[in-house]
Write a protein that holds these residues in place. Structure first.
Motif, PDB file in Angstrom:
ATOM      1  N   GLN A   2     -44.497  43.660   7.897  1.00 39.31           N
ATOM      2  CA  GLN A   2     -45.250  42.409   7.910  1.00 39.31           C
ATOM      3  C   GLN A   2     -44.627  41.419   6.914  1.00 39.31           C
ATOM      4  OE1 GLN A   2     -49.364  43.080   7.406  1.00 39.31           O
ATOM      5  NE2 GLN A   2     -49.957  41.037   8.003  1.00 39.31           N
ATOM      6  N   PRO A   3     -44.443  40.158   7.335  1.00 37.94           N
ATOM      7  CA  PRO A   3     -43.857  39.175   6.423  1.00 37.94           C
ATOM      8  C   PRO A   3     -44.823  38.832   5.285  1.00 37.94           C
ATOM      9  CG  PRO A   3     -44.493  38.122   8.477  1.00 37.94           C
ATOM     10  CD  PRO A   3     -44.720  39.589   8.648  1.00 37.94           C
ATOM     11  N   THR A   4     -44.245  38.546   4.146  1.00 38.66           N
ATOM     12  CA  THR A   4     -45.067  38.180   2.987  1.00 38.66           C
ATOM     13  C   THR A   4     -45.463  36.712   3.095  1.00 38.66           C
ATOM     14  OG1 THR A   4     -43.162  37.518   1.673  1.00 38.66           O
ATOM     15  CG2 THR A   4     -43.811  39.831   1.556  1.00 38.66           C
ATOM     16  N   PRO A   5     -46.566  36.322   2.476  1.00 39.33           N
ATOM     17  CA  PRO A   5     -46.961  34.908   2.506  1.00 39.33           C
ATOM     18  C   PRO A   5     -45.898  33.988   1.921  1.00 39.33           C
ATOM     19  CG  PRO A   5     -48.793  36.248   1.744  1.00 39.33           C
ATOM     20  CD  PRO A   5     -47.590  37.150   1.833  1.00 39.33           C
ATOM     21  N   LEU A   6     -45.249  34.414   0.857  1.00 44.32           N
ATOM     22  CA  LEU A   6     -44.200  33.586   0.252  1.00 44.32           C
ATOM     23  C   LEU A   6     -43.013  33.441   1.194  1.00 44.32           C
ATOM     24  CD1 LEU A   6     -43.199  31.992  -2.168  1.00 44.32           C
ATOM     25  CD2 LEU A   6     -42.261  34.127  -3.088  1.00 44.32           C
ATOM     26  N   GLY A   7     -42.648  34.528   1.872  1.00 43.09           N
ATOM     27  CA  GLY A   7     -41.541  34.467   2.828  1.00 43.09           C
ATOM     28  C   GLY A   7     -41.863  33.564   4.003  1.00 43.09           C
ATOM     29  N   SER A   8     -43.098  33.642   4.492  1.00 43.65           N
ATOM     30  CA  SER A   8     -43.502  32.786   5.601  1.00 43.65           C
ATOM     31  C   SER A   8     -43.481  31.318   5.190  1.00 43.65           C
ATOM     32  CB  SER A   8     -44.911  33.149   6.066  1.00 43.65           C
ATOM     33  OG  SER A   8     -44.945  34.444   6.598  1.00 43.65           O
ATOM     34  N   THR A  10     -41.707  29.972   2.795  1.00 40.73           N
ATOM     35  CA  THR A  10     -40.320  29.566   2.577  1.00 40.73           C
ATOM     36  C   THR A  10     -39.638  29.256   3.902  1.00 40.73           C
ATOM     37  OG1 THR A  10     -40.246  30.976   0.619  1.00 40.73           O
ATOM     38  CG2 THR A  10     -38.139  30.254   1.507  1.00 40.73           C
ATOM     39  N   ARG A  11     -39.851  30.080   4.909  1.00 44.55           N
ATOM     40  CA  ARG A  11     -39.268  29.829   6.232  1.00 44.55           C
ATOM     41  C   ARG A  11     -39.823  28.552   6.832  1.00 44.55           C
ATOM     42  NH1 ARG A  11     -39.209  34.593  10.313  1.00 44.55           N
ATOM     43  NH2 ARG A  11     -38.028  32.987  11.400  1.00 44.55           N
ATOM     44  N   PHE A  12     -41.134  28.331   6.701  1.00 46.30           N
ATOM     45  CA  PHE A  12     -41.750  27.103   7.201  1.00 46.30           C
ATOM     46  C   PHE A  12     -41.162  25.891   6.486  1.00 46.30           C
ATOM     47  CE2 PHE A  12     -44.833  23.806   6.089  1.00 46.30           C
ATOM     48  CZ  PHE A  12     -45.028  23.243   7.330  1.00 46.30           C
ATOM     49  N   THR A  17     -38.067  21.059   6.568  1.00 52.23           N
ATOM     50  CA  THR A  17     -37.057  20.215   5.916  1.00 52.23           C
ATOM     51  C   THR A  17     -35.875  19.975   6.850  1.00 52.23           C
ATOM     52  OG1 THR A  17     -37.715  21.131   3.784  1.00 52.23           O
ATOM     53  CG2 THR A  17     -35.610  19.998   3.866  1.00 52.23           C
ATOM     54  N   LEU A  18     -35.468  21.003   7.567  1.00 51.24           N
ATOM     55  CA  LEU A  18     -34.369  20.861   8.517  1.00 51.24           C
ATOM     56  C   LEU A  18     -34.738  19.885   9.635  1.00 51.24           C
ATOM     57  CD1 LEU A  18     -31.543  21.895   9.328  1.00 51.24           C
ATOM     58  CD2 LEU A  18     -32.691  23.675  10.645  1.00 51.24           C
ATOM     59  N   LEU A  19     -35.952  19.989  10.145  1.00 50.07           N
ATOM     60  CA  LEU A  19     -36.407  19.084  11.202  1.00 50.07           C
ATOM     61  C   LEU A  19     -36.412  17.633  10.724  1.00 50.07           C
ATOM     62  CD1 LEU A  19     -37.747  18.706  14.032  1.00 50.07           C
ATOM     63  CD2 LEU A  19     -39.932  18.932  12.851  1.00 50.07           C
ATOM     64  N   ILE A  20     -36.933  17.391   9.537  1.00 51.28           N
ATOM     65  CA  ILE A  20     -36.971  16.036   8.993  1.00 51.28           C
ATOM     66  C   ILE A  20     -35.557  15.511   8.761  1.00 51.28           C
ATOM     67  CG2 ILE A  20     -37.701  14.649   7.002  1.00 51.28           C
ATOM     68  CD1 ILE A  20     -39.966  15.437   8.911  1.00 51.28           C
ATOM     69  N   SER A  21     -34.678  16.360   8.250  1.00 52.43           N
ATOM     70  CA  SER A  21     -33.295  15.953   7.998  1.00 52.43           C
ATOM     71  C   SER A  21     -32.584  15.569   9.292  1.00 52.43           C
ATOM     72  CB  SER A  21     -32.531  17.080   7.311  1.00 52.43           C
ATOM     73  OG  SER A  21     -33.119  17.393   6.086  1.00 52.43           O
TER      74      SER A  21
END
Length: 55
Positions: A2-8, A10-12, A17-21
């Protein structure tokens, strides 16, 4: 696994940021293209007006 909340988060954050860029990059490119086209038309119109005035 299960992914950690911090990892989720960070991915979000990375994806957002990539989408905005990419959005800003596309907007900038389209604006530069439009300004170039406008300048080209103005230059052609000015040249035609000068040639018409000379005759």
């Amino acid at each position: 696994m299960q992914p950690t909340p911090l990892g989720s988060f960070t991915r979000f954050l990375f994806g957002f940021t990539l989408l905005i860029s990419i959005s800003f990059g596309v907007t900038f490119a389209v604006q530069k293209y439009a300004i170039g086209q406008s300048a080209e038309k103005q230059q052609a119109a000015a040249a035609a007006a000068m040639l018409k005035q000379i005759k």
